[in-house]
Design an enzyme around this catalytic site. Structure first.
Site, PDB file in Angstrom:
ATOM      1  CB  CYS A 116      -0.923  -0.006   1.208  1.00 23.12           C
ATOM      2  SG  CYS A 116      -2.132  -1.333   1.188  1.00 23.12           S
ATOM      3  CB  SER A 143      -5.059   1.626  -1.760  1.00 19.86           C
ATOM      4  OG  SER A 143      -6.252   1.309  -1.089  1.00 19.86           O
TER       5      SER A 143
END
Length: 276
Positions: free
Chosen positions: A157, A178
């Site tokens: 991420c 994200s």
């Protein structure tokens, strides 16, 4: 009041008021009961934290400071993918049959690469450049290695850091593809703020700005009421960040070398549902 709180509240309110809903779309994550986990999101959120002014720990609720540092040391210092090397349970849902998270995160940072000056892994290359060529515009890391994605239990991420020295201040840009805003936003902000403090100290630099770039900043549907309550809370002054000034080697830092003084915060939110 804490500037981190102000940034967080404004970001969350913008997502709630102006975000795009994934309702009606096919989504990958599901809740424990199998229901699709939809989100509202904003694309391309950029938050700036001046670490020379304050430490950006959220006061609306407590951020688990020691656990956050333990994970960042696990990734950047131990360069480990073994979940047994981590004190918290946050990676348990993504652990394979060998007790690892596959070729992800710390594993990638520990791979050595060839340079004109010799072989370095990504962390040691940052340390080398900050000491020998601090004004380089090429000081960065990236763990989103496409050829290894199929062997990662979770695609990274927070996947890259770019370091930049301005005057005597070390700044950093954290790129994140994200982020689950309720569960992870301030956790990551705290982690990479501590990381910048660490790199700055061992490189005889002062700490500057952390710029956090989030491609997909989202709030899950079942988190919206929790976020609305959270951002309505009383805000406190930012805590004072304490780092052990005696540490001169990046690999000598331990969790106990960091403290927050006068950290006031609101009650914890318990039982946050997690989408997998």
């Amino acid at each position: 009041m804490s500037k981190a709180d102000k940034i967080f509240v404004e970001m969350c309110q913008d997502i709630i008021d102006n975000g795009f809903s994934s309702e009606g779309q096919k989504v990958r994550p599901v809740w424990e009961d199998g229901t699709p986990a939809h989100t509202i999101k904003k694309f391309g959120v950029v938050n700036r934290y001046d670490l020379s002014e304050e430490f950006p720990a959220l006061t609306l609720r407590r951020t688990a400071f020691k656990s956050a540092i333990d994970e960042i040391l696990w990734i950047w210092q131990k360069k480990s993918n073994r979940v047994a090397d981590l004190n918290s349970k946050i990676w348990d849902s993504w652990t394979d049959e060998n007790g690892t998270i596959g070729k992800a995160y710390g594993y990638q940072l520990g791979i050595k690469h060839k340079y004109k000056e010799g072989e370095f892994d990504q962390v040691d290359r940052v340390l080398y450049d900050l000491k020998n060529n601090p004004y380089s515009r090429r000081i960065m890391t990236n763990i989103y290695t496409f050829e290894d994605l199929h062997e990662m239990e979770l695609y990274p991420c927070a996947y890259s850091m770019t370091f930049n020295v301005t005057g005597n201040k070390l700044n950093g840009i954290l790129n994140q593809r994200s982020q689950d805003i309720l569960a992870a936003n301030n956790w990551n902000v705290v982690q990479y703020s501590v990381l910048l403090h660490m790199f700055a100290q061992v490189s005889n630099l002062e700490v500057g700005e952390l710029v956090h770039v989030i491609a997909d900043a989202h709030i899950y549907d079942r988190h919206i009421p929790l976020v609305k309550e959270l951002i309505s809370r009383k805000q406190y002054e930012a805590p004072k960040f304490i780092i052990n000034k005696n540490i001169k080697n990046f690999y000598d830092f331990t969790v106990d070398d960091f403290k927050l003084e006068n950290y006031e915060y609101g009650p914890q939110i318990k039982g946050i549902p997690v989408a997998i």
